[in-house]
Design an enzyme around this catalytic site. Sequence first.
Site, PDB file in Angstrom:
ATOM      1  N   ASP A  41      -8.887 -23.187 -32.709  1.00  0.00           N
ATOM      2  CA  ASP A  41      -9.544 -23.519 -33.752  1.00  0.00           C
ATOM      3  C   ASP A  41      -9.034 -24.799 -34.267  1.00  0.00           C
ATOM      4  OD1 ASP A  41      -9.800 -22.643 -36.832  1.00  0.00           O
ATOM      5  OD2 ASP A  41     -10.630 -20.868 -35.910  1.00  0.00           O
ATOM      6  N   ASP A  67     -13.220 -35.368 -26.429  1.00  0.00           N
ATOM      7  CA  ASP A  67     -11.992 -35.412 -25.874  1.00  0.00           C
ATOM      8  C   ASP A  67     -11.276 -34.104 -26.078  1.00  0.00           C
ATOM      9  OD1 ASP A  67     -11.938 -35.842 -28.718  1.00  0.00           O
ATOM     10  OD2 ASP A  67      -9.896 -37.053 -28.525  1.00  0.00           O
ATOM     11  N   VAL A  68     -11.570 -33.280 -26.985  1.00  0.00           N
ATOM     12  CA  VAL A  68     -10.790 -32.024 -27.180  1.00  0.00           C
ATOM     13  C   VAL A  68     -11.577 -31.080 -26.387  1.00  0.00           C
ATOM     14  CG1 VAL A  68     -10.501 -30.193 -29.018  1.00  0.00           C
ATOM     15  CG2 VAL A  68     -10.317 -32.522 -29.716  1.00  0.00           C
ATOM     16  N   ASN A  88     -17.660 -18.973 -31.125  1.00  0.00           N
ATOM     17  CA  ASN A  88     -17.434 -18.257 -32.559  1.00  0.00           C
ATOM     18  C   ASN A  88     -17.402 -19.287 -33.600  1.00  0.00           C
ATOM     19  OD1 ASN A  88     -17.002 -15.998 -34.450  1.00  0.00           O
ATOM     20  ND2 ASN A  88     -14.942 -16.922 -34.290  1.00  0.00           N
ATOM     21  N   TYR A 155     -26.900 -24.724 -41.997  1.00  0.00           N
ATOM     22  CA  TYR A 155     -26.174 -23.264 -41.145  1.00  0.00           C
ATOM     23  C   TYR A 155     -27.183 -22.784 -40.585  1.00  0.00           C
ATOM     24  CZ  TYR A 155     -23.868 -19.018 -40.599  1.00  0.00           C
ATOM     25  OH  TYR A 155     -23.503 -17.689 -40.001  1.00  0.00           O
ATOM     26  N   LYS A 159     -27.670 -22.160 -36.442  1.00  0.00           N
ATOM     27  CA  LYS A 159     -27.897 -20.895 -35.530  1.00  0.00           C
ATOM     28  C   LYS A 159     -29.253 -20.588 -35.021  1.00  0.00           C
ATOM     29  CE  LYS A 159     -23.926 -19.265 -37.136  1.00  0.00           C
ATOM     30  NZ  LYS A 159     -22.763 -19.294 -36.041  1.00  0.00           N
TER      31      LYS A 159
END
Length: 251
Positions: A41, A67-68, A88, A155, A159
């Site tokens: 998170d 990179d993360v 999620n 948003y 989705k």
Amino acid sequence: MSAVRFDYWGERVLITGAAGLIGRALVARFTECGADVMAVDRDADGLKVFRHVPRVTTVAGDLAREDVADDVFARLDRVGGLDVLVNNAAITEVRTPFIDIDAPLWDSVIAANLRSAYLLSVRAVRRWSDAGRGGTIISLSSPGGSRAHDDQSAYDVTKAGIEAISRAIAVELGGQGIRANCIAPASVVGEIRPATDLPSGRTTAPEEVADAALYLASPAASQLNGHVLRVDGGLHARLRTDPSQEQLRDA
């Protein structure tokens, strides 16, 4: 609510958006069923809730950054890889009319919700394909993936995109034992309460969403691929969501 009995002992599960309401329920359910979970998170403080939870490791970072994402998978590679990916993570709080939304805000929602799911999903399927093995991806969608919320255009686009990515993975990689499905929940709150806009008459518990994920990741759902499981109390089945309009009839 007690957990549905599934066996995930020895399996490695990556859950994003783990510090949120649904994320915490996902981590709890998978660990209750024996999985080793990596909880990720952007909210480092929020991840502290897992500090003393057995079989949970945490990573704080922005998964829209390559990179993360690379670092997350490097960590997974060191502990034996990945069996289940649960996408999620999402920005849900933006409420801006389409006519007013600017490009930076639009891009931030797309990055957090859709780019992050792509970056993790493509890394997962590449590893599974290269290893000649299967794997499972579960992504959180929404009723907004097929219908429009007021003032949540970005948003809803993310989705719909997540559902499209899942279908693409199912079609292109299903023959290799790789599955990708979505869960589209509605009105998820911490404590169940009445909800007149849902045919079920009540809101959805985060544990109910997590139990759906346990099912989709299990061999019991082996023939489900590219599917959207609607944990929405019948919302998608209803023609109108405003009960005051039920007396109206289509021409």
